[in-house]
Scaffold this motif. Structure first.
Motif, PDB file in Angstrom:
ATOM      1  N   PRO A 191       0.812  -1.232   0.000  1.00 21.71           N
ATOM      2  CA  PRO A 191       0.000   0.000   0.000  1.00 21.71           C
ATOM      3  C   PRO A 191       0.841   1.276   0.000  1.00 21.71           C
ATOM      4  CG  PRO A 191      -0.923  -1.592   1.523  1.00 21.71           C
ATOM      5  CD  PRO A 191       0.399  -2.135   1.096  1.00 21.71           C
ATOM      6  N   GLU A 192       1.922   1.303   0.787  1.00 24.45           N
ATOM      7  CA  GLU A 192       2.754   2.505   0.857  1.00 24.45           C
ATOM      8  C   GLU A 192       3.530   2.729  -0.437  1.00 24.45           C
ATOM      9  OE1 GLU A 192       3.147   4.895   3.175  1.00 24.45           O
ATOM     10  OE2 GLU A 192       1.486   4.037   4.300  1.00 24.45           O
ATOM     11  N   ALA A 193       3.895   1.626  -1.099  1.00 19.73           N
ATOM     12  CA  ALA A 193       4.689   1.737  -2.323  1.00 19.73           C
ATOM     13  C   ALA A 193       3.827   1.853  -3.570  1.00 19.73           C
ATOM     14  CB  ALA A 193       5.603   0.513  -2.449  1.00 19.73           C
ATOM     15  N   LEU A 194       2.505   1.808  -3.411  1.00 19.35           N
ATOM     16  CA  LEU A 194       1.611   1.732  -4.562  1.00 19.35           C
ATOM     17  C   LEU A 194       1.786   2.879  -5.567  1.00 19.35           C
ATOM     18  CD1 LEU A 194      -0.401  -0.242  -5.665  1.00 19.35           C
ATOM     19  CD2 LEU A 194      -2.226   0.982  -4.487  1.00 19.35           C
ATOM     20  N   PRO A 195       1.904   4.144  -5.131  1.00 17.75           N
ATOM     21  CA  PRO A 195       2.132   5.200  -6.133  1.00 17.75           C
ATOM     22  C   PRO A 195       3.392   4.968  -6.956  1.00 17.75           C
ATOM     23  CG  PRO A 195       1.466   6.160  -4.044  1.00 17.75           C
ATOM     24  CD  PRO A 195       1.723   4.716  -3.782  1.00 17.75           C
ATOM     25  N   GLY A 196       4.476   4.549  -6.292  1.00 18.23           N
ATOM     26  CA  GLY A 196       5.714   4.258  -7.005  1.00 18.23           C
ATOM     27  C   GLY A 196       5.577   3.063  -7.922  1.00 18.23           C
ATOM     28  N   ILE A 197       4.822   2.055  -7.476  1.00 18.89           N
ATOM     29  CA  ILE A 197       4.602   0.882  -8.316  1.00 18.89           C
ATOM     30  C   ILE A 197       3.817   1.258  -9.563  1.00 18.89           C
ATOM     31  CG2 ILE A 197       3.386  -1.335  -8.433  1.00 18.89           C
ATOM     32  CD1 ILE A 197       4.111  -1.775  -5.498  1.00 18.89           C
ATOM     33  N   VAL A 198       2.804   2.105  -9.397  1.00 18.46           N
ATOM     34  CA  VAL A 198       2.007   2.550 -10.546  1.00 18.46           C
ATOM     35  C   VAL A 198       2.874   3.304 -11.546  1.00 18.46           C
ATOM     36  CG1 VAL A 198       0.156   4.113 -11.281  1.00 18.46           C
ATOM     37  CG2 VAL A 198      -0.194   2.570  -9.343  1.00 18.46           C
ATOM     38  N   LEU A 199       3.742   4.179 -11.051  1.00 20.83           N
ATOM     39  CA  LEU A 199       4.649   4.897 -11.951  1.00 20.83           C
ATOM     40  C   LEU A 199       5.598   3.937 -12.648  1.00 20.83           C
ATOM     41  CD1 LEU A 199       5.566   8.094  -9.865  1.00 20.83           C
ATOM     42  CD2 LEU A 199       4.144   7.963 -11.920  1.00 20.83           C
ATOM     43  N   GLY A 200       6.061   2.925 -11.914  1.00 23.37           N
ATOM     44  CA  GLY A 200       6.923   1.924 -12.515  1.00 23.37           C
ATOM     45  C   GLY A 200       6.223   1.132 -13.599  1.00 23.37           C
ATOM     46  N   LEU A 201       4.985   0.737 -13.329  1.00 24.31           N
ATOM     47  CA  LEU A 201       4.211  -0.003 -14.332  1.00 24.31           C
ATOM     48  C   LEU A 201       3.927   0.866 -15.549  1.00 24.31           C
ATOM     49  CD1 LEU A 201       1.663  -1.950 -12.077  1.00 24.31           C
ATOM     50  CD2 LEU A 201       3.692  -2.836 -13.222  1.00 24.31           C
ATOM     51  N   THR A 202       3.727   2.157 -15.313  1.00 28.38           N
ATOM     52  CA  THR A 202       3.531   3.078 -16.441  1.00 28.38           C
ATOM     53  C   THR A 202       4.772   3.103 -17.324  1.00 28.38           C
ATOM     54  OG1 THR A 202       2.064   4.479 -15.106  1.00 28.38           O
ATOM     55  CG2 THR A 202       3.034   5.468 -17.081  1.00 28.38           C
ATOM     56  N   LEU A 203       5.925   3.195 -16.698  1.00 29.89           N
ATOM     57  CA  LEU A 203       7.182   3.163 -17.450  1.00 29.89           C
ATOM     58  C   LEU A 203       7.335   1.846 -18.204  1.00 29.89           C
ATOM     59  CD1 LEU A 203       9.951   4.326 -18.187  1.00 29.89           C
ATOM     60  CD2 LEU A 203      10.813   3.433 -15.999  1.00 29.89           C
ATOM     61  N   ALA A 204       6.942   0.739 -17.562  1.00 29.46           N
ATOM     62  CA  ALA A 204       7.047  -0.570 -18.207  1.00 29.46           C
ATOM     63  C   ALA A 204       6.150  -0.647 -19.441  1.00 29.46           C
ATOM     64  CB  ALA A 204       6.677  -1.673 -17.212  1.00 29.46           C
ATOM     65  N   VAL A 205       4.925  -0.138 -19.344  1.00 26.37           N
ATOM     66  CA  VAL A 205       4.004  -0.175 -20.483  1.00 26.37           C
ATOM     67  C   VAL A 205       4.528   0.686 -21.626  1.00 26.37           C
ATOM     68  CG1 VAL A 205       1.680   0.405 -21.277  1.00 26.37           C
ATOM     69  CG2 VAL A 205       1.988  -0.704 -19.063  1.00 26.37           C
ATOM     70  N   VAL A 206       5.065   1.859 -21.294  1.00 28.68           N
ATOM     71  CA  VAL A 206       5.654   2.724 -22.328  1.00 28.68           C
ATOM     72  C   VAL A 206       6.803   1.997 -23.032  1.00 28.68           C
ATOM     73  CG1 VAL A 206       7.023   4.818 -22.693  1.00 28.68           C
ATOM     74  CG2 VAL A 206       4.963   4.906 -21.278  1.00 28.68           C
TER      75      VAL A 206
END
Length: 221
Positions: free
Chosen positions: A140-155
């Motif tokens: 839960p605490e890392a979720l914003p960072g994980i979302v940004l990471g997944l965004t980078l992965a999709v790009v």
């Protein structure tokens, strides 16, 4: 652009979206737990397993350091085993997933390591188990960072999906090579590039907004 070429562009865009969606989904399915394990299995950590951590780290680094186009060719036997063929959109999802999994794992690991260690110690003091700490504190605490990471992965996957067009992977990359390059149709190449730019911009915008919303929710919690 003629109606037939426009139809090909729409079909190729759909193929690219399908490849990226499947690879991102499977990459997250495999990469998320792998990233959590890498972040929590070092010496003295929640699931201490230093040897396993080291071996998995080497495998992840080896896969990430292999240029994608070489990876596509190197795992052709595995691609045929999984997809039944080494060409086409379905086959392209195999190397895309293989490339995405370690990339996502490292991004998840980095996001989790950014979580304040004091929160983990507080959870331990309240008697939380390692699994509870992962599920109720770290993720839960890392979720914003994980979302940004997944965004980078999709790009990155959108870019990789264009590369597989060079080896018959279908999608926008294949369309750009066959029509834009081999048939000397610069308008088709320009259209392919424009669509890729729009896709990347859309993914990045959505990911950034979602991460900001999650971050605000955490701050007000």
């Amino acid at each position: 652009m003629s109606p037939e070429l426009l139809r090909l562009l729409v079909v190729a865009t759909g193929d690219t979206l399908r490849m990226v969606a499947i690879a991102a989904g499977l990459g997250t399915l495999f990469g998320l737990p792998l990233g959590v394990f890498l972040a929590t299995s070092g010496r003295g950590e929640l699931f201490a397993a230093p040897w396993a951590n080291r071996v998995l780290g080497i495998l992840v680094n080896a896969t990430r350091s292999t240029p994608f186009i070489i990876l596509v060719v190197a795992i052709i036997p595995f691609t045929r085993l999984v997809a039944g063929t080494s060409i086409g959109t379905n086959a392209a999802t195999v190397p895309l997933t293989v490339a995405a999994t370690p990339f996502i794992a490292r991004l998840v690991e980095g996001a989790i390591r950014e979580v304040d260690a004091g929160l983990v110690e507080a959870a331990r003091a309240f008697g939380a188990s390692p699994l509870q700490i992962v599920l109720k504190v770290l993720i839960p605490e890392a979720l914003p960072g994980i979302v940004l990471g997944l965004t980078l992965a999709v790009v990155s996957l959108i870019g990789f999906s264009a590369m597989v067009g060079a080896v018959g992977g279908g999608g926008l990359g294949d369309l750009g090579i066959r029509y834009g390059y081999q048939r000397f149709m610069p308008e088709m190449m320009a259209a392919v590039v424009a669509v890729l730019i729009v896709l990347v911009q859309a993914v990045q915008t959505i990911g950034d907004r979602l991460a900001r919303r999650l971050n605000k929710r955490l701050r007000h919690a």
